[in-house]
Scaffold this motif. Structure first.
Motif, short mmCIF file in Angstrom:
data_model
loop_
_atom_site.label_atom_id
_atom_site.label_comp_id
_atom_site.label_asym_id
_atom_site.label_seq_id
_atom_site.Cartn_x
_atom_site.Cartn_y
_atom_site.Cartn_z
N GLN A 199 88.41 -57.89 106.30
CA GLN A 199 89.43 -58.84 105.87
C GLN A 199 88.81 -60.05 105.17
O GLN A 199 89.36 -60.57 104.19
N TYR A 214 87.83 -58.95 101.64
CA TYR A 214 88.99 -58.81 100.75
C TYR A 214 89.36 -60.16 100.14
O TYR A 214 89.67 -60.26 98.95
N LEU A 215 89.33 -61.20 100.95
CA LEU A 215 89.67 -62.54 100.45
C LEU A 215 88.59 -63.08 99.52
O LEU A 215 88.89 -63.74 98.53
N TYR A 238 92.95 -56.58 93.93
CA TYR A 238 92.44 -57.57 94.89
C TYR A 238 93.56 -58.47 95.39
O TYR A 238 93.57 -58.89 96.56
N ASN A 250 94.80 -58.02 100.80
CA ASN A 250 94.27 -59.16 101.55
C ASN A 250 95.32 -59.65 102.53
O ASN A 250 96.51 -59.31 102.42
#
Length: 301
Positions: free
Chosen positions: A152, A155-156, A179, A183
């Motif tokens: 996680q 992803y950010l 992207y 997220n």
């Protein structure tokens, strides 16, 4: 009074000679030479705002308007202006460079489209929470928790780095869009798999899924059940996002998005088909924007 034949011939000759002397060949006016200064300045202002998110400075306005006027506001002169704002990497006070400001603008508009305009500080704060949780899991020996929290976090970080990655050419617009979907912030906005699936279709493709598409997508996202969509296979949420953001319908969605953001209308079926013959094949987002930005409709010429 009667006019002699000789006088009449001389009169005709002089008249014809005069008309001939006043006729100048190859003097057709350029098609945009009569565009008013107000329209030229409005065009420059609009292009600056749409591409780099700000109005031109006075000296920029004067220079760009002069360049357009000197070149009769030709399509090529418009393209030159657009290219400068997209790709000029020379230093500009306040912007770093035009190209940096342009790619940040694309990134910011993407956040508005998908993430309700969340700030980078908000994204970084959310990422820090996952990283801290991952550290705690690591210290506690929870490998599964560590892996999930780091995923996680990454992803950010991918979202935060996507403007630079797109500028460097290491990702495409479809990957940047992906992207934006994969997220925790997008998950918060679109809580649970039901809303997530519907939102991804609507945000990317400008339509909701059919019942069959929804069932397949929901099982992929919620249960990691392998399924086929858009002619490809996916078996988890990450693969689903990659699939839907890169499918041919997503290219169509990008065209629609560009038209609505730049022209405040959707493309006609003819325009959409024409653009799919270009952007649908080369996926060149910059040239897609260029074709709209140099058009007479956008310029209001």
């Amino acid at each position: 009074m009667r006019v002699s034949l000789l006088s009449f011939i001389l009169l005709v000759f002089v008249s014809c000679s005069k008309e001939k002397s006043e006729y100048i060949t190859d003097n057709d006016a350029p098609p945009y030479s009569e565009v008013s200064s107000v329209k030229l300045r409005n065009y420059v202002n609009r292009v600056f705002i749409d591409l780099i998110g700000r109005e031109p400075l006075d000296e920029e306005m004067d220079l760009e308007t002069y360049q357009l006027r000197q070149n009769h506001a030709s399509v090529q002169s418009r393209l030159d202006l657009v290219n400068r704002l997209m790709f000029d990497d020379s230093y500009r006070p306040g912007d770093s460079s035009y190209t940096y400001a342009y790619f940040r603008r694309v990134y910011d508009l993407g956040k508005i489209r998908f993430l309700e305009g969340v700030s980078d500080e908000g994204l970084q704060g959310e990422a820090n929470i996952f990283r801290n949780n991952a550290i705690s899991d690591s210290l506690g020996g929870d490998q599964a928790g560590y892996d999930e929290n780091m995923a996680q976090y990454n992803y950010l970080i991918d979202v935060l780095g996507s403007a630079q990655a797109f500028m460097d050419g290491t990702i495409s617009i479809s990957e940047q869009n992906g992207y934006m979907l994969l997220n925790s912030v997008y998950d918060i906005i679109n809580m649970n798999s039901f809303n997530f699936v519907n939102a991804t279709f609507n945000d990317l493709l400008f339509r909701f899924p059919t019942q069959n598409e929804f069932n397949i997508a929901y099982d992929i996202v919620e249960n990691n059940t392998p399924g086929a969509l858009f002619g490809a296979q996916a078996s988890n949420k990450s693969q689903y996002v990659s699939l839907i953001s890169s499918c041919s319908e997503a290219a169509e969605g990008t065209i629609i998005w560009c038209y609505t953001t730049l022209l405040s209308r959707e493309p006609s079926s003819t325009e959409l088909n024409r653009e799919l013959q270009k952007f649908g094949l080369d996926h060149n987002f910059h040239e897609l924007q260029q074709r709209i930005l140099i058009s007479d409709e956008y310029a209001n010429f």
